[in-house]
Design a protein around this motif. Structure first.
Motif, PDB file in Angstrom:
ATOM      1  N   TYR B 234      52.973  36.822 -10.536  1.00 38.42           N
ATOM      2  CA  TYR B 234      51.528  36.968 -10.696  1.00 38.42           C
ATOM      3  C   TYR B 234      51.019  38.290 -10.113  1.00 38.42           C
ATOM      4  CZ  TYR B 234      46.625  35.333 -10.117  1.00 38.42           C
ATOM      5  OH  TYR B 234      45.258  35.186 -10.157  1.00 38.42           O
ATOM      6  N   TYR B 235      51.443  38.576  -8.888  1.00 41.85           N
ATOM      7  CA  TYR B 235      50.894  39.754  -8.204  1.00 41.85           C
ATOM      8  C   TYR B 235      51.346  41.047  -8.880  1.00 41.85           C
ATOM      9  CZ  TYR B 235      49.629  42.986  -4.467  1.00 41.85           C
ATOM     10  OH  TYR B 235      49.092  44.018  -3.754  1.00 41.85           O
ATOM     11  N   LEU B 238      49.394  41.598 -11.981  1.00 41.38           N
ATOM     12  CA  LEU B 238      48.058  42.132 -11.687  1.00 41.38           C
ATOM     13  C   LEU B 238      48.114  43.653 -11.544  1.00 41.38           C
ATOM     14  CD1 LEU B 238      45.042  41.509 -10.768  1.00 41.38           C
ATOM     15  CD2 LEU B 238      45.947  41.630  -8.442  1.00 41.38           C
ATOM     16  N   ARG B 242      46.559  46.612 -14.322  1.00 38.67           N
ATOM     17  CA  ARG B 242      45.570  47.621 -13.930  1.00 38.67           C
ATOM     18  C   ARG B 242      45.967  49.012 -14.413  1.00 38.67           C
ATOM     19  NH1 ARG B 242      43.926  45.146  -8.157  1.00 38.67           N
ATOM     20  NH2 ARG B 242      42.444  43.659  -8.994  1.00 38.67           N
ATOM     21  N   ALA B 250      40.942  44.092 -14.142  1.00 32.48           N
ATOM     22  CA  ALA B 250      41.818  42.921 -13.971  1.00 32.48           C
ATOM     23  C   ALA B 250      41.521  42.317 -12.608  1.00 32.48           C
ATOM     24  CB  ALA B 250      43.286  43.325 -14.073  1.00 32.48           C
ATOM     25  N   GLU B 251      41.151  41.028 -12.609  1.00 32.07           N
ATOM     26  CA  GLU B 251      40.743  40.371 -11.363  1.00 32.07           C
ATOM     27  C   GLU B 251      41.489  39.048 -11.206  1.00 32.07           C
ATOM     28  OE1 GLU B 251      38.712  41.762  -9.340  1.00 32.07           O
ATOM     29  OE2 GLU B 251      37.276  42.986 -10.472  1.00 32.07           O
ATOM     30  N   VAL B 252      41.844  38.701  -9.969  1.00 32.27           N
ATOM     31  CA  VAL B 252      42.492  37.417  -9.745  1.00 32.27           C
ATOM     32  C   VAL B 252      41.468  36.297  -9.911  1.00 32.27           C
ATOM     33  CG1 VAL B 252      44.276  38.364  -8.270  1.00 32.27           C
ATOM     34  CG2 VAL B 252      42.184  37.535  -7.219  1.00 32.27           C
ATOM     35  N   PHE B 253      41.867  35.254 -10.632  1.00 23.03           N
ATOM     36  CA  PHE B 253      40.991  34.100 -10.890  1.00 23.03           C
ATOM     37  C   PHE B 253      41.822  32.833 -10.773  1.00 23.03           C
ATOM     38  CE2 PHE B 253      37.229  36.266 -12.239  1.00 23.03           C
ATOM     39  CZ  PHE B 253      36.249  35.282 -12.291  1.00 23.03           C
ATOM     40  N   GLY B 254      42.248  32.495  -9.577  1.00 19.27           N
ATOM     41  CA  GLY B 254      43.063  31.306  -9.408  1.00 19.27           C
ATOM     42  C   GLY B 254      44.404  31.479 -10.093  1.00 19.27           C
ATOM     43  N   GLU B 255      44.797  30.482 -10.872  1.00 18.88           N
ATOM     44  CA  GLU B 255      46.112  30.507 -11.511  1.00 18.88           C
ATOM     45  C   GLU B 255      46.268  31.641 -12.508  1.00 18.88           C
ATOM     46  OE1 GLU B 255      48.207  26.594 -12.409  1.00 18.88           O
ATOM     47  OE2 GLU B 255      46.100  26.194 -12.783  1.00 18.88           O
TER      48      GLU B 255
END
Lengths: 238, 299
Positions: B234-235, B238, B242, B250-255
């Motif tokens: 996931y990381y 991300l 970008r 691009a933003e983290v949104f939970g899962e």
């Protein structure tokens, strides 16, 4: 590889069982969410895991050490960030890092290199000599997390780390957590905000001293046929 | 007329402009949410409207009274609940409530009907010291104390910080009930799920309004392509997204990662990009914007 293994971890106060034989394991590099309503036993469980309170029963290891007999060893290998801001507001950013580095017994050389690394990580080079009390809340939280990791611990415990900040600031914080986890550090986090729970790799939900649910956010939502962790939580706790 | 009118209000602290010619109206009986990051000017506006601070320029009225001229009257007719617990921890639940009734020159009995649904939940603990209550119960008591003189306008400054999800939900149900009593509510919150429970919201940044509408209209105004994306790592995904040329944000949104792309980007090109980065178990789906997406886009 597991860095926390709890088997029947129990805490009783007189006739009251605050933590009732909970069992779970947390892997290296995992972001583990530890949820529960006020009074469910979360704080009692965390106090045991960080070696501040002796278990009444069960067998538990944290960072490879036994919780009952080696709690002082455990303290050297973990970091803790309290929900209440606990850096020294009247000391500068640099002085706080120095202070906590000293508390953990780091050498001057290590403290110097860690200070440079932390200032870089939280982008506070220009503010290194500012009093911590003058920083905005979001910076304080990120600095607190960095300082809790100053001694390169295996696990960092975060107790409601992002109370009161906006979505953009909260995301900066979570990206810092992800970066730490990607580097192999385990993150053990409690939060009241269920959207934040969805950021964790796995979640446990405590109800009345027991772990009522444990799984990835996706698994739990499927199991309880819910659209969000908020719904899962309300269904379990109500 | 129980509303709030704000016209061209500005306030500076030294060289820092905290509120920049702010203008908006809160309708009588409306539940209005003020959203914004730390330092947006939310607290400054609350201080001006509760007559604790005088604006540099502009005018504002609360329930028809001018914040400069009629400050003494306003203070008798508003309720205020700060985010930080500020009742007397050494007084009992009942003593705190009596104290607030007394300083407003009224009796608990005379106004009990308004607070009954809330107070009944903490009544079993009426002899307990307020400092020994749980977070959720403290919050209910603070709301009772803010309502005991039947205010026309209620100011809630981040009222749910540090309160568990069940108590927060109950709190918002209570605010809905107050609508029946015709009380205007101005509430600030950093939590976007709570924003959705307001009738209208204003997004504030550096003293200016970026958006003001119903939560549904604020969301509908979001017109960029939005995708929910995830993969095993996931990381790293991300960080990779970008760098992509199609990426706006691009933003983290939970899962999932919420990916905003330039118009004309299709699903296949996002999947292909992730594959070329060596990602496994790639999921890319069109996503519906939430108020949080709008907030992040505007900030």
């Amino acid at each position: 590889m597991n860095v926390i293994t709890a088997t029947n971890l129990t805490k009783t106060f007189g006739n009251f069982t605050a933590v009732d034989a909970i069992s779970f394991a947390v892997k290296r590099g995992e972001v583990f969410g530890f949820l529960g309503a006020n009074g469910a036993g979360k704080t009692t469980a965390i106090k045991m895991l960080i070696g501040l309170s002796k278990p009444s029963g069960g067998s538990t290891t944290v960072a490879g050490f036994d919780l009952t007999t080696q709690s002082e060893k455990i303290k050297e290998r973990i970091g803790y960030m309290s929900q209440k801001f606990s850096l020294y507001e009247d000391l500068s950013v640099r002085q706080n890092i120095n202070f906590y580095g000293g508390v953990y017994g780091l050498s001057r050389k290590t403290i110097r290199s860690q200070t440079a690394r932390i200032l870089d990580e939280v982008e506070l080079q220009a503010n290194a000599n500012d009093k911590v009390g003058s920083l905005p809340l979001g910076w304080k939280q990120r600095l607190s997390f960095a300082v809790a990791s100053v001694h390169d611990p295996d696990i960092v415990f975060l107790d409601e780390p992002t109370g009161g900040v906006d979505p953009a600031t909260r995301r900066q914080f979570w990206e810092m957590i992800y970066a730490a986890a990607a580097g192999g550090r385990t993150i053990f986090v409690t939060t009241h905000y269920m959207d934040e729970a969805e950021y964790c790799d796995r979640i446990s939900i405590m109800v009345a001293g027991k772990i009522a649910a444990l799984g990835t956010p996706g698994e739990l939502k499927q199991q309880y046929q819910a659209n969000s962790m908020g719904e899962v939580f309300l269904r379990l706790v109500r | 007329m129980n509303g709030i009118e704000i016209e061209n209000i500005s306030k500076s602290y030294g060289a820092t402009l905290a509120l920049d010619a702010l203008t908006f109206t809160v309708q009588p009986g409306e539940r209005f949410g003020l959203l914004g990051p730390d330092g947006a000017g939310k607290s400054t506006l609350f201080k001006i409207l509760t007559t604790l601070l005088i604006p540099d320029t502009g005018r504002a009225s609360v329930a028809g009274w001018d914040v400069n001229k009629d400050f003494a009257t306003i203070r008798r007719h508003i309720g205020y609940m700060p985010g930080r617990f500020s009742l007397y921890p050494d007084l009992s639940v009942a003593e705190n409530l009596n104290f607030f009734a007394t300083i407003f020159g009224t009796k608990v009995k005379a106004n009990y009907e308004l607070i009954r649904p809330i107070y009944e939940q903490i009544e079993p603990f009426s002899k307990r010291r307020a400092g020994a209550l749980s977070g959720g119960m403290k919050q209910k008591l603070a709301l009772c104390c803010a309502l005991i003189h039947q205010p026309k306008v209620l100011f809630l400054d981040e009222p749910t910080t540090g309160v568990d999800a069940v108590s927060r939900d109950e709190f918002w149900v209570m605010l809905g009930e107050l609508k029946k009593a015709g009380i205007t509510i101005l509430v600030s919150t950093p939590y976007m799920d709570e924003a959705a429970r307001c009738e209208r919201v204003a997004l504030l940044q550096t003293g200016k309004i970026l958006a003001l509408d119903t939560p549904a209209n604020v969301v509908n105004a979001f017109n960029q392509p939005l995708w929910a994306v995830r993969a095993d790592n996931y990381y790293q995904l991300l960080l990779d997204l970008r760098q992509a040329s199609f990426t706006e944000r691009a933003e983290v949104f939970g899962e999932f990662i919420h990916l905003t792309t330039h118009t004309g980007t299709d699903r296949e090109s996002i999947v292909a990009y992730a594959q070329s980065g060596g990602h496994g178990n790639i999921v890319v789906e069109p996503a519906k914007a939430s108020i949080e997406d709008v907030f992040l886009a505007l900030m």
